[in-house]
Design an enzyme around this catalytic site. Structure first.
Site, short mmCIF file in Angstrom:
data_model
loop_
_atom_site.label_atom_id
_atom_site.label_comp_id
_atom_site.label_asym_id
_atom_site.label_seq_id
_atom_site.Cartn_x
_atom_site.Cartn_y
_atom_site.Cartn_z
N LYS A 69 11.92 -6.34 7.75
CA LYS A 69 11.52 -7.45 8.61
C LYS A 69 12.43 -8.68 8.46
O LYS A 69 12.68 -9.39 9.43
CB LYS A 69 10.06 -7.82 8.37
CG LYS A 69 9.09 -6.75 8.90
CD LYS A 69 7.65 -7.19 8.76
CE LYS A 69 6.73 -6.21 9.48
NZ LYS A 69 5.32 -6.64 9.49
N ASP A 106 3.16 -10.45 14.66
CA ASP A 106 2.06 -10.21 13.71
C ASP A 106 0.97 -11.28 13.82
O ASP A 106 -0.23 -10.97 13.78
CB ASP A 106 2.57 -10.14 12.27
CG ASP A 106 3.14 -8.77 11.92
OD1 ASP A 106 2.78 -7.79 12.59
OD2 ASP A 106 3.95 -8.69 10.97
P1 NAP Z 1 4.08 -7.66 0.78
O1 NAP Z 1 4.98 -8.65 1.40
O2 NAP Z 1 4.65 -6.62 -0.12
O3 NAP Z 1 2.92 -8.47 -0.03
C1 NAP Z 1 1.98 -7.77 -0.79
C2 NAP Z 1 0.89 -8.75 -1.25
O4 NAP Z 1 -0.11 -7.99 -1.97
C3 NAP Z 1 1.40 -9.82 -2.21
O5 NAP Z 1 0.65 -11.00 -2.01
C4 NAP Z 1 1.10 -9.19 -3.57
O6 NAP Z 1 0.96 -10.14 -4.62
C5 NAP Z 1 -0.25 -8.57 -3.29
N1 NAP Z 1 -0.57 -7.51 -4.26
C6 NAP Z 1 -0.05 -6.28 -4.36
N2 NAP Z 1 -0.61 -5.61 -5.39
C7 NAP Z 1 -1.49 -6.46 -5.97
C8 NAP Z 1 -2.38 -6.35 -7.08
N3 NAP Z 1 -2.47 -5.23 -7.82
N4 NAP Z 1 -3.17 -7.43 -7.39
C9 NAP Z 1 -3.10 -8.57 -6.66
N5 NAP Z 1 -2.28 -8.72 -5.59
C10 NAP Z 1 -1.48 -7.67 -5.24
O7 NAP Z 1 3.29 -6.83 1.91
P2 NAP Z 1 2.82 -7.34 3.36
O8 NAP Z 1 3.82 -6.94 4.36
O9 NAP Z 1 2.44 -8.78 3.24
O10 NAP Z 1 1.52 -6.44 3.61
C11 NAP Z 1 0.34 -6.66 2.84
C12 NAP Z 1 -0.77 -5.74 3.36
O11 NAP Z 1 -1.09 -6.07 4.70
C13 NAP Z 1 -0.40 -4.26 3.35
O12 NAP Z 1 -1.53 -3.53 2.95
C14 NAP Z 1 -0.08 -3.97 4.80
O13 NAP Z 1 -0.33 -2.62 5.17
C15 NAP Z 1 -1.07 -4.89 5.51
N6 NAP Z 1 -0.63 -5.28 6.85
C16 NAP Z 1 -1.44 -4.95 7.89
C17 NAP Z 1 -1.07 -5.31 9.17
C18 NAP Z 1 -1.99 -4.94 10.31
O14 NAP Z 1 -1.50 -4.91 11.45
N7 NAP Z 1 -3.26 -4.71 10.06
C19 NAP Z 1 0.13 -6.00 9.42
C20 NAP Z 1 0.94 -6.33 8.32
C21 NAP Z 1 0.54 -5.95 7.04
P3 NAP Z 1 2.25 -10.51 -5.56
O15 NAP Z 1 3.04 -11.52 -4.78
O16 NAP Z 1 1.65 -11.05 -6.79
O17 NAP Z 1 3.00 -9.21 -5.78
#
Ligand code: NAP
Length: 277
Positions: A69, A106
């Protein structure tokens, strides 16, 4: 128009898990449009040349997902105001020379899902607690601020990332310690999980919604499972919930219209099709 099927797709690495082909495939069939929407796996070192090749080969556009992205944005010829503000793109539209315009839908998908599920939901002058500070959180924070929210409480396991978002977006974002999320639930209008916690195979978020007020809306961007442990807890307290599948469906609509020329509907039949039911 040369009568050839219209081509578009989704680029990621890996890409096998993406539901976008189901989504766009459903719309293509529904509206009788001659076209294809294909998943494309490109390794990170081949992204730039791969995107150019798709554009030159006649693709109208692609969605980009993890981990591209940010990189896709930095190589764009032109960038929408939203994508520039968020520093990430998910929707690219090609010119015939292989260059492209980058947008990010998004935040639009998040807001549209909330409004479609709960028509009375509004954030103007309200407050929200956002869990997580990754790419998805960035889009949600941007969308809520643009809607005139008064305060966002932002908590992330790695506090520094939450502080970076606060520095980027300004003082309406207040950083909360990750260990204080249960207390921070008190008197917020909306609680939003943007972490990957609660996804199948991951632990649940350790949070108590005990202190939430009766009208507090709880939503989760995770949609596998559809009712995450967070949403199940909210339901057990009688709180209104919004699952994350609708965000995925709505974020796809602007790209579909740009590439295939028809604004697609997000409805219950589409949800069933994408869930494979
Ligand atoms: P990302 O940039 O990798 O961010 C991941 C987030 O999750 C960070 O805040 C991370 O915290 C946190 N995290 C991961 N493991 C953790 C744990 N064990 N304990 C506490 N916090 C944890 O990913 P993203 O793109 O933002 O996506 C995040 C989620 O949203 C994913 O599940 C994705 O599938 C979902 N999503 C859904 C949509 C939709 O259309 N519904 C769209 C986009 C994303 P740290 O910074 O501490 O690592």
């Amino acid at each position: 128009m040369n009568g050839e099927p219209i081509l578009a797709g989704v680029v990621g690495y890996p890409i096998g898990h993406s539901r976008s082909p189901l989504l766009h495939g459903y719309w293509l069939r529904k509206y009788g449009i001659s076209g294809h929407y294909v998943p494309v796996s490109l390794s990170p070192d081949r992204l730039v040349e791969g995107l150019r090749a798709l554009g030159v080969a006649g693709f109208r556009g692609v969605n980009v997902t993890i981990p591209f992205k940010e990189l896709a944005l930095s190589n764009a010829a032109t960038v929408s105001e939203t994508a520039g503000m968020l520093g990430a793109a998910n929707t690219l539209t090609f010119e015939s020379d292989g260059s492209y315009h980058a947008d990010n839908t998004d935040g639009y998908g998040f807001l549209s899902n909330m409004r479609q599920t709960l028509p009375d939901w509004t954030v103007a002058r309200g407050t929200a607690l956002i869990l997580g500070a990754g790419g998805a959180a960035r889009a949600v924070v941007g969308a809520l601020l643009s809607e005139g929210i008064a305060e966002i409480r932002l908590a992330n396991r790695t506090r520094r990332r939450a502080e970076e978002l606060r520095d980027h977006f300004g003082t309406r974002v207040r950083v909360i310690d990750w260990r204080e999320i249960s207390e921070a639930v008190c008197d917020v209008d909306t609680v939003i999980n943007t972490t990957s916690l609660g996804m199948i195979g991951n632990a649940a978020i350790e949070i108590s919604l005990e202190d939430a007020e009766s009208g507090t809306v709880v939503t989760d961007l995770v949609y596998q499972p559809l009712i995450t442990p967070l949403l199940a807890q909210a339901q057990s307290h009688g709180l209104p919930v919004v699952d994350g599948l609708g965000m995925l469906l709505h974020q796809g609509a602007p790209g579909f219209e740009r590439w295939y020329g028809h604004w697609p509907e997000v409805d219950a039949d589409l949800r069933r099709a994408v869930l494979g039911r």
